[in-house]
Motif scaffolding. Structure first.
Motif: not given
Length: 683
Positions: A670-682
């Motif tokens: 879950v941590e990797e999902a949250v981190t990666d997806i949040s970066l894609s919204w930058e």
């Protein structure tokens, strides 16, 4: 802002075999309305590109499991179902002679411990065998009467089956013989169609025939390794069933305890109580006083043994002492006790053959014998295997349940041909056997020898034994089946288990023993169905300062992640629960939208489904994933799967569902999902 190279690494991480690392000198977060301030709404944590002190987050590729052919998968599944203990492992890398020896030892367990037997072991088994015989003789007589059979049948059943078990059985401490539960159920079921008073010969034949089918059923379960069927009788339902049986048995013994001659043959609570009340004109004060004295003596002996375990022999010897004392009193005062019901003269000699009187005519009586055999066989097997495993765990040795089933089944089949009725491992006798220091199954053979001596030389001594003594012994024996503390514990731990226990109890008390057992099994299966069709789903949140995501309502310090709804499913996804899960997940999303509107929070952008606990999935489950993907896509919500297990991952891949998730739809944590997806919204 992350540099271009790092962003590109994240974008194509699903196409690489190695892990991808995101490094930066600062944490990144998404703020509402491009504000420079961090906003937290109702325990909501703003999303960050990395957490912890090292500011590093590795994105791992979710791998496919190794390819396994279908026939190999089927082979493995069947092996796990029928051979979870891998019984053939001992035969590998052995010579032919060693394999033959192991095979003989597997069939006849006596050959495993006999080569190492010595005098010290024999001395312990001798003491234990003599001790349990003092309990087995009165219990054999009592439980035969409980099954509405001649008392001598109980002694026959305490001779041949224990002798066979000492050769075949795996348990070192199990003491076999008639038991209260199986005896009661057999007597009750047969007496509903055949009266033991008007048709004693037919009743006896059907009892032997039912024992034959019980043994055949038990041995078949062991031979075909179907012991998992016993698991459908949960502990909760057995508690209620055995408590109901114990209450009925105790009330039935009021006939002998009060001296009532006319008594109902029905085995329900209301008819039994009616017979006790309507027969009050037949109550005998003399018999009641004698019965109360015996009950006080037996209860006192049990209390002493429970308080001081080293004095276990007091409770073990108390039934035999009560029979001896009551017999002497009645014999010495024959004129005053001439109206007291007695056992009567019992024949001397060993078991006569009974194979020629087994009932195999195709009619309703045969159907009754088969039904009785299956029910009593199932109960006897459950009790025997459970008792054997209990003492095996105490002494830290392994007990093969399937071998035990075969041993118990064979001894019942053989016993039915030697004038024996249903037998199994008795908890009371096994406890005495264990406390007396038994070291091997030879203690059963020694008990059988003592019973044989009794059959040959001491049968006339039972002529003056009063029925009230047997009634008192039976009452004390069966009240131990009522475990009030365990029932209270069920209420504290699991209300559904408590409900199952009550259903089983009232089914036995007010309907019949068979219906009570059927209700017990039915409620157990219903409980399984409820858990499968209505699985638990939870909302997950992050424990601050960690990469751990746990139940938001269980851990008070967990925080929601802005823009994300993280859900966890705690069961397999099958056709029985796929519709419910779809409705439940959509309801979670609606509730999250309502919470956001109520608290003026950050909008929902992504739904993460943690599949760590989803151990299996079928085609309906796959349809559920595809349908959720389409539905959430129409709502402009991103749908992400996290950590599907190997079998689930393989089916997702074969169904081509993963193609619709593209690069940012599947993550290992879950941590990797949250981190990666949040970066894609930058930006």
């Amino acid at each position: 802002m992350p540099d271009t190279e790092s962003s590109n690494q994240v974008d194509d991480h699903h196409n690489r075999d190695e892990t991808t690392t995101i490094d930066d000198d600062q944490d990144y977060m998404i703020n509402d309305n491009d504000s420079d301030d961090i906003k937290v709404f109702d325990n909501v944590m703003p999303i960050r590109a990395s957490r912890g002190n090292n500011n590093v987050c590795e994105i791992h590729r979710v791998c496919m499991p190794p390819f396994v052919p279908t026939n190999e998968k089927l082979k493995r599944q069947l092996f796990e179902i029928f051979f979870p203990d891998d019984p053939l492992s001992a035969f590998r890398s052995r010579t032919l002679y060693e394999k033959v020896v192991l095979g003989v030892q597997g069939l006849f367990h006596v050959f495993q411990w006999m080569p190492h037997y010595d005098f010290a072991l024999f001395r312990s088994d001798l003491i234990a065998g003599i001790t349990i015989s003092s309990l087995a003789i009165p219990q054999g007589i009592n439980y035969a009467k409980l099954a509405n059979l001649p008392p001598i049948i109980g002694l026959y059943s305490s001779f041949v089956p224990p002798l066979l078990y000492s050769i075949l059985g795996c348990s070192r401490h199990l003491a076999v013989g008639p038991t209260s539960t199986a005896s009661l159920v057999m007597g009750t079921m047969l007496s509903e169609m055949v009266s033991f008073e008007t048709e004693p010969d037919l009743h006896l034949r059907l009892a032997f025939t039912a024992t034959f089918f019980a043994g055949l059923f038990q041995a078949s379960l062991g031979l075909f390794r179907l012991g998992f069927i016993l698991d459908f009788l949960s502990k909760a339902t057995l508690l209620g069933f055995m408590a109901g049986v114990a209450i009925l048995v105790s009330l039935q013994q009021l006939k002998g305890l009060f001296g009532i001659t006319h008594f109902t043959q029905h085995m329900q609570l209301v008819p039994v109580l009616s017979s006790v009340i309507s027969g009050r004109n037949e109550w005998s004060g003399q018999i009641i006083i004698m019965g109360i004295c015996m009950l006080v003596f037996l209860l006192g002996a049990r209390h002493i043994s429970s308080k001081k375990p080293k004095l276990f022999w007091i409770a073990a010897a108390a039934p035999l002492v009560s029979i001896i004392v009551s017999t002497i009193v009645v014999f010495a005062l024959q004129t005053k006790f001439k109206h007291v019901p007695k056992i009567g003269r019992l024949p001397n000699g060993v078991n006569p053959p009974s194979a020629n009187i087994l009932y195999f005519h195709r009619d309703s009586y045969l159907a009754l014998a088969i039904e009785t055999g299956i029910v009593t066989g199932l109960l006897a097997l459950t009790e025997g295997v459970a008792v054997g495993r209990t003492f095996a765990s105490i002494q830290n040795y392994q007990l093969d349940g399937n071998k035990e089933m075969m041993a118990i089944g064979v001894m019942n089949v053989a016993g039915s041909c030697c004038s024996c009725f249903i037998t199994t491992g008795s908890f009371s006798r096994s406890a005495v056997n264990y406390n007396a220091g038994a070291r091997t199954a030879l203690s059963n053979a020694i008990m059988a020898v003592v019973v044989l001596v009794t059959l040959l030389f001491f049968m006339p001594l039972f002529s003056y034994t009063p029925d009230v003594a047997l009634a008192a012994i039976i009452i004390i024996a069966v009240i131990g089946l009522i475990d009030i503390k365990a029932v209270i514990n069920l209420w504290k731990l699991d209300k559904l288990d408590f409900f199952a226990c009550l259903c089983s109890l009232f089914g036995v008390l007010f309907l019949s023993v068979q219906i009570g057992l059927a209700i017990a099994i039915g409620v157990s299966i219903l409980k399984i169905i409820l858990h499968v069709t209505r699985p638990n789903t939870v909302v997950l949140g992050n424990i601050p300062g960690t990469q751990i995501y746990q139940n938001l309502h269980r851990y008070k310090n967990t925080t929601r992640i802005a823009y994300f709804l993280i859900l966890g499913i705690e069961s397999p996804i099958f056709f029985t629960n796929s519709t419910y899960l779809q409705e439940r997940i959509l309801r979670w999303i609606r509730k999250e939208d309502e919470r956001i509107q109520r608290d003026n929070g950050l909008p929902l952008k992504c739904v993460i489904l943690d599949m760590t606990a989803v151990t299996a999935i079928d085609t309906c489950g796959l349809d559920l994933i595809a349908e959720l993907k389409r539905t959430l896509g129409k709502k402009s919500l991103q749908f992400v799967l996290v950590n599907p297990v190997a079998t689930v991952m393989e089916k997702l891949h074969r169904s081509n569902i993963l193609e619709s998730f593209e690069s940012k739809g599947l993550y290992l944590t879950v941590e990797e999902a949250v981190t990666d997806i949040s970066l894609s919204w930058e930006p």
